[in-house]
Design a protein around this motif. Structure first.
Motif, PDB file in Angstrom:
ATOM      1  N   TRP A 115       0.858  -1.191   0.000  1.00  0.00           N
ATOM      2  CA  TRP A 115       0.000   0.000   0.000  1.00  0.00           C
ATOM      3  C   TRP A 115       0.892   1.238   0.000  1.00  0.00           C
ATOM      4  O   TRP A 115       0.819   2.078   0.873  1.00  0.00           O
ATOM      5  CB  TRP A 115      -0.886   0.017   1.240  1.00  0.00           C
ATOM      6  CG  TRP A 115      -2.050  -0.923   1.199  1.00  0.00           C
ATOM      7  CD1 TRP A 115      -2.619  -1.493   0.110  1.00  0.00           C
ATOM      8  CD2 TRP A 115      -2.806  -1.392   2.336  1.00  0.00           C
ATOM      9  NE1 TRP A 115      -3.681  -2.288   0.472  1.00  0.00           N
ATOM     10  CE2 TRP A 115      -3.817  -2.248   1.834  1.00  0.00           C
ATOM     11  CE3 TRP A 115      -2.728  -1.182   3.708  1.00  0.00           C
ATOM     12  CZ2 TRP A 115      -4.743  -2.883   2.661  1.00  0.00           C
ATOM     13  CZ3 TRP A 115      -3.641  -1.803   4.539  1.00  0.00           C
ATOM     14  CH2 TRP A 115      -4.638  -2.641   4.013  1.00  0.00           C
ATOM     15  N   SER A 134      -7.151  -5.694  -4.170  1.00  0.00           N
ATOM     16  CA  SER A 134      -7.995  -5.942  -2.996  1.00  0.00           C
ATOM     17  C   SER A 134      -8.745  -7.263  -3.087  1.00  0.00           C
ATOM     18  O   SER A 134      -9.047  -7.884  -2.061  1.00  0.00           O
ATOM     19  CB  SER A 134      -8.978  -4.786  -2.801  1.00  0.00           C
ATOM     20  OG  SER A 134      -8.288  -3.622  -2.416  1.00  0.00           O
ATOM     21  N   LYS A 191      -7.515   3.872   0.276  1.00  0.00           N
ATOM     22  CA  LYS A 191      -8.534   2.873   0.610  1.00  0.00           C
ATOM     23  C   LYS A 191      -9.742   2.998  -0.322  1.00  0.00           C
ATOM     24  O   LYS A 191     -10.311   1.986  -0.750  1.00  0.00           O
ATOM     25  CB  LYS A 191      -8.967   3.024   2.066  1.00  0.00           C
ATOM     26  CG  LYS A 191      -7.903   2.620   3.073  1.00  0.00           C
ATOM     27  CD  LYS A 191      -8.449   2.569   4.489  1.00  0.00           C
ATOM     28  CE  LYS A 191      -8.882   3.933   4.984  1.00  0.00           C
ATOM     29  NZ  LYS A 191      -9.345   3.877   6.396  1.00  0.00           N
ATOM     30  N   SER A 241      -8.623   1.873  -4.051  1.00  0.00           N
ATOM     31  CA  SER A 241      -8.224   0.468  -4.225  1.00  0.00           C
ATOM     32  C   SER A 241      -9.315  -0.538  -3.892  1.00  0.00           C
ATOM     33  O   SER A 241      -9.160  -1.730  -4.175  1.00  0.00           O
ATOM     34  CB  SER A 241      -6.997   0.174  -3.366  1.00  0.00           C
ATOM     35  OG  SER A 241      -7.322   0.287  -1.990  1.00  0.00           O
ATOM     36  N   VAL A 253     -10.295  -1.068  -0.709  1.00  0.00           N
ATOM     37  CA  VAL A 253     -10.098  -1.525   0.664  1.00  0.00           C
ATOM     38  C   VAL A 253     -11.301  -1.151   1.536  1.00  0.00           C
ATOM     39  O   VAL A 253     -11.680  -1.899   2.447  1.00  0.00           O
ATOM     40  CB  VAL A 253      -8.790  -0.949   1.248  1.00  0.00           C
ATOM     41  CG1 VAL A 253      -8.693  -1.209   2.748  1.00  0.00           C
ATOM     42  CG2 VAL A 253      -7.591  -1.559   0.536  1.00  0.00           C
ATOM     43  N   PHE A 310      -7.766  -3.429   9.455  1.00  0.00           N
ATOM     44  CA  PHE A 310      -6.967  -2.837   8.384  1.00  0.00           C
ATOM     45  C   PHE A 310      -6.239  -1.629   8.979  1.00  0.00           C
ATOM     46  O   PHE A 310      -6.874  -0.673   9.439  1.00  0.00           O
ATOM     47  CB  PHE A 310      -7.857  -2.417   7.223  1.00  0.00           C
ATOM     48  CG  PHE A 310      -8.565  -3.581   6.579  1.00  0.00           C
ATOM     49  CD1 PHE A 310      -8.057  -4.181   5.430  1.00  0.00           C
ATOM     50  CD2 PHE A 310      -9.744  -4.093   7.125  1.00  0.00           C
ATOM     51  CE1 PHE A 310      -8.707  -5.261   4.849  1.00  0.00           C
ATOM     52  CE2 PHE A 310     -10.403  -5.171   6.550  1.00  0.00           C
ATOM     53  CZ  PHE A 310      -9.880  -5.752   5.410  1.00  0.00           C
TER      54      PHE A 310
END
Length: 451
Positions: free
Chosen positions: A37, A55, A91, A94, A96, A113
């Motif tokens: 990341w 992801s 986040k 992507s 997430v 996370f």
């Protein structure tokens, strides 16, 4: 498990089985997943899909762990992004955030996370300003010392010149000097009994490639501890620039080091002047496909002569299996099980790792041995491992259990077919464009491309 498993065809159906089969047996309670990341997307030419670990691959690995490890208490997914990364944006870009919502109510195992940075900086007009509200690792950090065991010890006569771009050199040289080398590791990493490394398949300015070995920079909470290069040219005892570098590049680097994060009043006009010089001389720093063929800036150890970064990476790969949760010196016995699952679904070529041009290679590589992952990645990219120090020096790695193989004969499984002819059995998926400072230095002389 065979040496390395490479899955290319039918990822939707074949990959879940490959992950489940690769997960080690054991009553693991605390699982840590380490994706790449590194940073949020800033430019359309370098999409988030080529920047960070997919992801969907993270999700599949979490689900496989939940299914296999019935007594697991927690699964942590975490990394230490760049200091200037907008993690909330990463986040969102992507996917997430979707995973966070999916696992939000799960209790056993719980899924978390984490942004494991100890500090964050915000870029304002090119100047970096420290942010104060940083949570970091909820378990804190521990110091791990390698001292004479460090691969940097061989070059520590030059420790005063150890550098990490954009970080205070005083902090770097305070923790790396003759006979003393230390790192600050997130305790959540060392608390795990199973660590799953999930690198992104990309080129790298300073290392040639970045894969399973290099991905461990994200277990260290302080980037200033991660030596990237040595100040100066080889004739001066360094590896920051080549000997034939334009002296203007050196002046720019020295002024940046003296003013960045220190004096906004000086930094901003100097940066504006540097931008004007770049325009006048046609110097590129953004690695689009068009710019890579022109006059590209190569500095801060971003070339094939870098003799520092592989040493730091080897240190971290010693720390991961052998450091205890309490930190201190390395233990003689392994402290945790490790597995690598490399994401090459959409890989990155060119001026990586922050400016990766997307390449749809569509592969995932899995192994307990991070060296085998990187040997395979180099070949699939069309690079010669003998020309990449991080791989060519593999026999010098202190933990012999990981390097007890021969590149010509390690076992490989490709789409369910087992072969035992090592690197030679692995196909070139695409001749990757190397970083500008590596062009013409690491490519295979001839390579057939897998259709």
């Amino acid at each position: 498990m065979t040496g390395i498993v490479i899955t290319k065809r039918d990822l939707r159906n074949a990959l879940p089985h490959a992950i489940r089969d690769a997960l080690p047996e054991g009553n693991f309670r605390r699982v840590f997943l380490k994706p790449n990341w590194v940073k949020h997307q800033e430019h359309d030419a370098f999409p988030i899909s080529a920047l960070v670990t997919d992801s969907a691959l993270i999700e599949g690995t979490i689900d496989a762990c939940v299914e296999k490890y019935r007594n697991a208490e927690s699964i942590i997914v975490g990394d230490v992004p760049l200091q200037s990364c907008d993690f909330e944006l990463l986040k969102k870009q992507s996917g997430v955030n979707r995973l966070i919502e999916k696992y939000r109510t799960r209790r056993k195992p719980s899924v978390h996370f984490l942004d494991l940075r100890r500090e964050r900086w915000r870029v304002v007009e090119g100047f970096m300003q420290l942010e104060s509200d940083v949570a970091g690792d909820p378990l804190g950090y521990v110091e791990v010392t390698l001292n004479e065991q460090s691969m940097l010890e061989e070059v520590s006569h030059n420790a005063a010149n150890f550098r990490v771009s954009d970080y205070d050199p005083k902090e770097t040289t305070s923790v790396h000097r003759k006979g003393m080398h230390s790192y600050v590791i997130a305790r959540s990493v060392l608390n795990a009994d199973l660590f799953i490394n999930m690198p992104k398949m990309k080129t790298h300015q300073k290392g040639g490639i970045t894969g399973a070995l290099k991905n461990l920079v994200g277990i260290n909470g302080s980037k200033a501890h991660l030596v990237h290069h040595q100040r100066g040219t080889p004739k001066q005892g360094g590896d920051e620039f080549s000997d034939d570098v334009d002296r203007m590049f050196i002046w720019q680097a020295r002024l940046k080091e003296k003013t960045q994060k220190r004096s906004k009043a000086l930094f901003i006009p100097l940066k504006a002047g540097w931008e004007a010089v770049k325009r006048a001389k046609g110097i590129s720093t953004t690695g689009t496909r068009e710019n890579l063929t022109g006059n590209f800036y190569v500095g801060a150890g971003s070339w094939h002569g870098n003799d520092s970064i592989w040493r730091m990476v080897y240190d971290l790969n010693m720390i991961l299996p052998y450091a205890s949760e309490e930190g201190g010196i390395l233990r003689s016995q392994r402290q945790r099980e490790c597995l690598s699952i490399a994401d090459g679904i959409i890989a990155g070529e060119g001026n990586g790792p922050l400016q990766p041009l997307p390449v749809e290679t569509g592969i995932v590589a899995i192994s307990k041995n991070p060296f085998l992952i990187d040997f395979a990645m180099a070949k699939m990219m069309g690079f010669d491992f003998r020309k990449i120090r991080m791989l060519a020096n593999y026999k010098r790695f202190p933990a012999t259990e990981l390097v007890d193989f021969e590149p010509a004969s390690f076992a490989t499984e490709i789409d369910g077919v087992r072969v035992c002819s090592g690197v030679d059995a692995i196909p070139v998926l695409h001749p990757f464009i190397p970083p500008p400072g590596w062009k013409g230095r690491i490519e295979l002389e001839s390579a057939g491309v897998m259709q």
